[in-house]
Design an enzyme around this catalytic site. Sequence first.
Site, PDB file in Angstrom:
ATOM      1  N   CYS A 145       0.842  -1.189   0.000  1.00 46.79           N
ATOM      2  CA  CYS A 145       0.000   0.000   0.000  1.00 46.79           C
ATOM      3  C   CYS A 145       0.887   1.252   0.000  1.00 46.79           C
ATOM      4  O   CYS A 145       1.822   1.344   0.796  1.00 46.79           O
ATOM      5  CB  CYS A 145      -0.853  -0.060   1.258  1.00 46.79           C
TER       6      CYS A 145
ATOM      7  N   CYS B  33      -0.663   5.892   7.177  1.00 46.82           N
ATOM      8  CA  CYS B  33      -1.970   5.444   7.658  1.00 46.82           C
ATOM      9  C   CYS B  33      -1.821   4.715   8.987  1.00 46.82           C
ATOM     10  O   CYS B  33      -0.878   3.960   9.198  1.00 46.82           O
ATOM     11  CB  CYS B  33      -2.571   4.508   6.616  1.00 46.82           C
TER      12      CYS B  33
ATOM     13  N   CYS C  30      -2.539  -0.140   9.279  1.00 42.37           N
ATOM     14  CA  CYS C  30      -1.623  -1.287   9.298  1.00 42.37           C
ATOM     15  C   CYS C  30      -0.302  -0.848   9.913  1.00 42.37           C
ATOM     16  O   CYS C  30       0.213   0.208   9.586  1.00 42.37           O
ATOM     17  CB  CYS C  30      -1.338  -1.777   7.875  1.00 42.37           C
TER      18      CYS C  30
ATOM     19  N   CYS D 119      -8.266   0.272   0.006  1.00 40.46           N
ATOM     20  CA  CYS D 119      -7.480  -0.236   1.127  1.00 40.46           C
ATOM     21  C   CYS D 119      -7.228  -1.719   0.868  1.00 40.46           C
ATOM     22  O   CYS D 119      -8.174  -2.474   0.642  1.00 40.46           O
ATOM     23  CB  CYS D 119      -8.283  -0.034   2.410  1.00 40.46           C
TER      24      CYS D 119
ATOM     25  N   GLN E  43     -17.345 -10.684  13.777  1.00 42.42           N
ATOM     26  CA  GLN E  43     -15.906 -10.729  13.504  1.00 42.42           C
ATOM     27  C   GLN E  43     -15.626 -10.174  12.103  1.00 42.42           C
ATOM     28  O   GLN E  43     -16.360 -10.468  11.162  1.00 42.42           O
ATOM     29  CB  GLN E  43     -15.401 -12.174  13.598  1.00 42.42           C
TER      30      GLN E  43
ATOM     31  N   TYR F 109     -20.148 -13.061  26.655  1.00 46.53           N
ATOM     32  CA  TYR F 109     -19.811 -12.071  25.609  1.00 46.53           C
ATOM     33  C   TYR F 109     -20.139 -12.677  24.241  1.00 46.53           C
ATOM     34  O   TYR F 109     -19.296 -12.739  23.358  1.00 46.53           O
ATOM     35  CB  TYR F 109     -18.335 -11.672  25.657  1.00 46.53           C
TER      36      TYR F 109
ATOM     37  N   GLU G 110     -24.769 -11.357  26.799  1.00 46.32           N
ATOM     38  CA  GLU G 110     -24.196 -10.271  26.001  1.00 46.32           C
ATOM     39  C   GLU G 110     -24.868  -8.969  26.436  1.00 46.32           C
ATOM     40  O   GLU G 110     -26.044  -8.941  26.750  1.00 46.32           O
ATOM     41  CB  GLU G 110     -24.475 -10.603  24.518  1.00 46.32           C
TER      42      GLU G 110
ATOM     43  N   ASP H 269     -15.313 -14.521  25.601  1.00 43.02           N
ATOM     44  CA  ASP H 269     -14.730 -13.819  24.450  1.00 43.02           C
ATOM     45  C   ASP H 269     -14.902 -12.321  24.686  1.00 43.02           C
ATOM     46  O   ASP H 269     -15.682 -11.664  24.001  1.00 43.02           O
ATOM     47  CB  ASP H 269     -15.452 -14.273  23.170  1.00 43.02           C
TER      48      ASP H 269
ATOM     49  N   CYS I 141      -8.810 -10.865  22.186  1.00 44.59           N
ATOM     50  CA  CYS I 141      -8.193 -10.030  21.141  1.00 44.59           C
ATOM     51  C   CYS I 141      -7.088  -9.161  21.737  1.00 44.59           C
ATOM     52  O   CYS I 141      -6.583  -8.259  21.065  1.00 44.59           O
ATOM     53  CB  CYS I 141      -9.250  -9.172  20.447  1.00 44.59           C
TER      54      CYS I 141
END
Length: 483
Positions: A81, A87, A90, A171, A295, A324, A345, A411, A438
């Site tokens: 890119c 940016c 990434c 992108c 996701q 979650y 949730e 999660d 995550c």
Amino acid sequence: MNKRNQVIPVAKNQIIEITIHALGHEGQGIGKYNDFTVFVPEALPGETVEAKIIFVKKTFAVAKLMDIISTSEGNRVTPACTIAKRCGGCQLQHMDYQAQLAFKRQIVIDNLQRIGKLTDVTVHPTIGMDNPWNYRNKAQVPIGAAIDNEAGLVSGFYAIRSHEIIPMDACNIQHSYNDELVVEVRKLAEKHGITAYDESTHKGLLRHVVIRTAFKTDEVMIVLVINGKSLPNQGQLVQEIASLSQNIKSICLNVNKEKTNVIFGDETRVLYGEDKIFDYIGDIRFGISARSFYQVNPVQTEVLYAKALEYAELTGEETVIDAYCGIGTITLFLAKKAKMVYGVEIVPEAIEDARYNAEINGVDNVEFAVAKAEEWIPQLYKKLGNSDSNDTDKDERGHECNSLPEVIVVDPPRKGCEQELLDTIIAMKPERVVYVSCNPSTLARDLQILVQGGYEAKEVQPVDMFPHTSHVECCSLLVRKDN
Ligand code: SAH
């Protein structure tokens, strides 16, 4: 020498030569200059570089990469890119993909050791993608005013650590539909004289264009997030957007009049089509509405959920809690192999989707609750702990609700689980806990608590859900020691 008394060996604007030995958690190169830590974004381990100090703190400095003098590892690649350097999206495009995967595994190991004091957990090699490009199903693109053209709008991404919008029409990590539609929607908004929201003055209308494309069905949802109640020429604009593609199944308006970085406001209205789009994960069909978490990398989601299911080791007899649970994605996979699954949730729309998704897939061994996991699970435990075990407590569908879960899946969002939830898990003593995370640092913190509470952290599987960024997702297995 005591760190606090250490003489700082660098000064602002000084040019230094430094060898990089590691990467920080955001992918920045780390080296030592006379024993003092210097972060050099974009420099890679094994490289000796020339760098200019841009700021100095008591225990570290940050320097700008000026030149690469030599390299011993050869992991540098040319970013695909052209705006990768500016940016903020990434952080690792300059790194060979296999090296990115190794780096992500190392981040997990480092966190487990440093934060969790966990040294003997097996951390598997990161599962990467065969094609780590165009993987995102969702674009959330800020809209700004074009500087050179008063009536014009720009769409793009925020520059690193800033809210300056870098104009960008394509992108490399997005599904191409998302890129193309953002540009078309922006042009239509421009044609109808819609103004861009300006954070500094809190004036202007259009804040974000959010587009989600379902990879398996090609269905598209477009959400216009605005600082107001409606759009000028709304009916016509919506018709024009809808006619951009027959894949567009839903156009929504979201009202966000707050001075905030949070993208969505509380009010969402459907302007065209349905309130959801549909996608498949494996053979399960999911309806996804505007505010529900889903996701972003559908290919790797299947890998992640398969791992969660493998770690749950279900035989069909178990009661399971999916904390979650979002729109019930993991829940419905678990339900195929369990006796009963409870999903909890916090977002009401997500639970509406979850119930609907159970129904359209003919799954009836699930129950969902809108609540905070750290409140609902302790309440459930209290109820079950107090109930007479001979007295079967049946819910409206006739499911037995009197058994403690054998398996709990969590999660959580980046901040991890609340202490109350971890305490309750420890007290409930499920045989297995599957922790999907995550954020390796909160994962490490929470695993340590569970280990101290009687669990063995057996293995951690990093999955590359976000290629070219420094983010890493993990699925971890904990097993109760006294079982
Ligand atoms: N397991 C789902 C969702 C994971 S994302 C999936 O894979 O799709 C984390 C979810 O936790 C989000 O849906 C978020 O709305 C929800 N959440 C955040 N805080 C929560 C809390 N305190 N209790 C319950 N859910 C929460």
